[in-house]
Design a protein around this motif. Sequence first.
Motif, PDB file in Angstrom:
ATOM      1  N   GLU B 666       0.832  -1.195   0.000  1.00 13.88           N
ATOM      2  CA  GLU B 666       0.000   0.000   0.000  1.00 13.88           C
ATOM      3  C   GLU B 666       0.868   1.246   0.000  1.00 13.88           C
ATOM      4  O   GLU B 666       1.988   1.236   0.515  1.00 13.88           O
ATOM      5  N   TYR B 667       0.341   2.284  -0.600  1.00 15.35           N
ATOM      6  CA  TYR B 667       1.074   3.535  -0.697  1.00 15.35           C
ATOM      7  C   TYR B 667       0.074   4.679  -0.663  1.00 15.35           C
ATOM      8  O   TYR B 667      -0.975   4.613  -1.295  1.00 15.35           O
ATOM      9  N   TYR B 669      -0.038   9.102  -0.671  1.00 16.84           N
ATOM     10  CA  TYR B 669       0.648  10.382  -0.685  1.00 16.84           C
ATOM     11  C   TYR B 669      -0.406  11.451  -0.447  1.00 16.84           C
ATOM     12  O   TYR B 669      -1.477  11.424  -1.052  1.00 16.84           O
ATOM     13  N   ARG B 671      -0.927  15.855   0.249  1.00 15.11           N
ATOM     14  CA  ARG B 671      -0.263  17.150   0.259  1.00 15.11           C
ATOM     15  C   ARG B 671      -1.305  18.240   0.407  1.00 15.11           C
ATOM     16  O   ARG B 671      -2.345  18.227  -0.253  1.00 15.11           O
ATOM     17  N   ALA B 688       4.502   3.989   3.196  1.00 14.07           N
ATOM     18  CA  ALA B 688       4.307   2.876   2.270  1.00 14.07           C
ATOM     19  C   ALA B 688       4.753   1.590   2.945  1.00 14.07           C
ATOM     20  O   ALA B 688       5.686   1.592   3.747  1.00 14.07           O
ATOM     21  N   ASN B 721       7.680  12.443   5.215  1.00 12.19           N
ATOM     22  CA  ASN B 721       6.724  13.529   5.020  1.00 12.19           C
ATOM     23  C   ASN B 721       5.978  13.743   6.314  1.00 12.19           C
ATOM     24  O   ASN B 721       5.093  12.964   6.656  1.00 12.19           O
TER      25      ASN B 721
END
Lengths: 178, 797
Positions: B666-667, B669, B671, B688, B721
């Motif tokens: 799984e990933y 992202y 922002r 991830a 992040n």
Amino acid sequence: MKKYNSFTRNLIAFSLKPWINYALVALVFIFSISCDSSDETDTEKPVIDLSMADAYPTSCATIYFDEPFNFKAYFSDNFTLGSYSIDIHNNFDHHSHSTEEDDCTLDDKKTATNPYVFINDYEIPENLSSYEANLTMTIPSSDASGIFQEGDYHFYISLTDKEGWSTQKGLSIKILHK
Amino acid sequence: MLALFLMFGYAFSQTNEELKGIVTNTENISLKGALVKINELNKGAITDVHGEFIISGLQKGSYEINISFLGYENLTTRVSLPTTTPFRFSLSKTPISLQEVVITDNYATNRKKDEPLGIEIVNEDYLKQNLGGSLMKSLERLPGISTIDIGSGQSKPVIRGLSFNRVVVVENNIKHEAQQWGADHGLEIDQYAVDNIEIIKGPASLMYGSDAIGGVIDMKNNKLPEKNSLSGAVDISGKTNNDFIGTSVSVEGRKEWFFATLTATLLDYGDFRVPTDSVDIYNYRAALHDNYLRNTAGNEQNLHLSFGLVKDKIQSRFYLSNVNSKSGFFANAHGLEPRNVDTDVHDRSSRDIQYPFQEVNHFKVINSTTIWQEKSRLEIDLGYQRNHREEWSQYVQHGYMPAVFPDTLDFDMDLERKFIKDIYSANVKFFYQASDKTQVNSGISGEYKENQINGRGFIIPAYSQVNIGGFVLGRHELSPSKQFQAGMRYDHGRIKTSSYFDWFPSPLDDAVDPETNFLQRAASINRSFSNFTWSLGYNYNPGKWNYKVNIGKSFRMPIPKELAANGVNYHRFSYEVGNPDLSPEIAYQLDLGITFGSEKFAAGASPFLNYFSNYIYLNPTSSHDRLYGNGNQIFIYTESQVLRYGGEFHSHYELLDWLQLGLIGEYIYSRQLSGEKEGYTLPFSPPASAIINLKYNEKTVGRIDNPYLSVDYKITAAQNNIVPPEVITKGYQVVNVGIGGEVNLYKQKLNLSIQVQNLLNKKYFNHTSYYRLINVPEPGRNFIVNINIPFHSSKTL
């Protein structure tokens, strides 16, 4: 439909040598997640520095009621500083601890009946990446309820930068009547 | 069983021939849960534990029937009625399916193919094999699912990085309502009493209303006992890391049309152990005694009763449950600053619960009724819930609270916070089979909730809220392999919060009389919100492939915490402030899905792209508060545009008949595109991760049926992040092992599952743990054993 067919054929070819392809897919996936790079945002906390010679108070310091003292600390950040706050509260029950590696001797535990409390927040001039806080403070010896109790107190400093990163320092001090 | 009613219950006729038979595999072992369907009539049945089925009310004649069962080839054959002997059908094993990744049954495969959104379906066997400290911990292995944990027994669900009020939890058709906003609270759900869980990944506001913007965890305790039977099971669980001992006993019975089930669960655990001898709480180092995370012990007592009637055209069921838990908070990290504790008291026993702790009682009563007609189905769900939560800690004067606690107040000095929430819910859903190819689902739902507060600390005000919504969802089959789905929904809600004044005076400079200057923390707010949402989906299933696409708009009303919070977060040492002007959160999401299954290989991927026009976010500011805590940093709720994308990947390959290799990944992202934290990610963003799994399993070895040995190698990337106040978390690798099977001891069967989590006793940090900020590593090596002992009464009722 042709598109799908050729895609399917590719996948059938894929499953003929599944070992190799499987390992390859796994590798690509692991590689792609391990290369997860960070964005270029500030991730550094500001710093409270009490190491300079005239920094005050420092751990285990004694402050006297009604006697002015200079709060002095050096603040810095990789970009821009935000604000700071000072809180002084009793540690008669030994609940608080210093964030410093010190070994101040504490008095015996006692019940707080009229301890001194101080909370205030202070602005730092805009767009500074370093700042020397220098405040003259006087702790009054009594309020309407009577004389403040003396003994172990905690001097708590909190500092933020503009992005909202924060750092704290808690110092064990004594406040005594002279 | 219920699937049978859902899918085929509407077709009843007057004739009285029966199609009777048994379904087995080629080794003559009967198959439970196989779907037997008469193609001409679109009528069917699911086989019982003995592999047997009956379809009654048929006319004489010849029928084409289709039998399907996950992991086996479909069988289509022609039968003639009437007949004197029952039919016997045997299925042969198929090409590999995705069942290893997620345990599914036949209903599940169909459901996964039909639902345009990403979906995971889990049954109780999966829960037992992956038993964790709480329900969500047991589900964490699923792709796209993670948890926010506090301690070893409390976890919040996270779906693709979204959590709290962005995930809806539904139990027995009624939305589970508690104090979802709190990261330090778990879910008041008993994982031993759940039969079936469906997880929708992605915005599902359409069917589930506001809050389902991140996804849904839909749980059902819907097992229907077999006719004239009495059976049950005893579960015994143990864990070494926190000296956990638990037991759950369930009994179920049915006499023709009346049925009842009863489950009782008792859990008790000690402080959990971490592979470190001290933790750094911000700048303070707290020493741990014998690796115990001080005061994280807990216990749980749960009781569930359900009963009801099942007739040809109606099923009505009552559920009553009470879930009660008490658990400690890590004693050094609760309050306004890292705290010294009296180690003589706290370290005397690893099993006692001292201050600070939380105690929660969740009571529910639900009635769920379904009525079937020839072409339609009506469902009515009514529910009442009461969530009673208390947080206790030693009274510490802070802000301008008096040093000596006055005896004139109506709450105990050590009661930090108390919430009592009453929730009344009602749903009416109507399903209509408009033609062979078109189905229409519609419904309305309403909810009224009232929240009372008490205790010395203020964070959210008392409030009442009413929500009402209605939806229509149509599905049309363009061809047997192509389906189209479209829906829309309208919601309206009103929130009224009460004002709140401090119980102690604060000496403000401009106050006329500082002795009577009771600060107002919250003004009363009266706001209403309306929203229109929609969704479009398309599925294409050519042979071994399955393609899905779905696009939709979802929304979420701001919660009272976001509108009116004004208080200290005692875990984060921060000061949280609401914003009464927030608008409803709006999100648009595109979901894709592609799966492939061949003889030995299966794979699937589910990418998504998500945009929030105003994500409501607790923004850490550069200011400090000076009227309540001890000069804490202020966090204010603000809105920002957010872009998120990511997805899950899963595949497996059958190396040998008895050996499978799997990969799950799984990933995510995210922002922030605007606002003060532009360029930053969102809090609690899962890094991830991938799991490489090797699983051995066979049909029978000696006295053991379905023995398995499964090794998970989990690789998690670093999370670089971050957003204040988070810290960068390094990547890590962990090995987990599972072993088990069904052991036949004379006439008694035992289902055994053993796990070793963190086999190598590795010290690592979980980025989404609530204790991550204070550098508490994840638990060390943990042996988990679960023994399930089923029993059946030999007498029929």
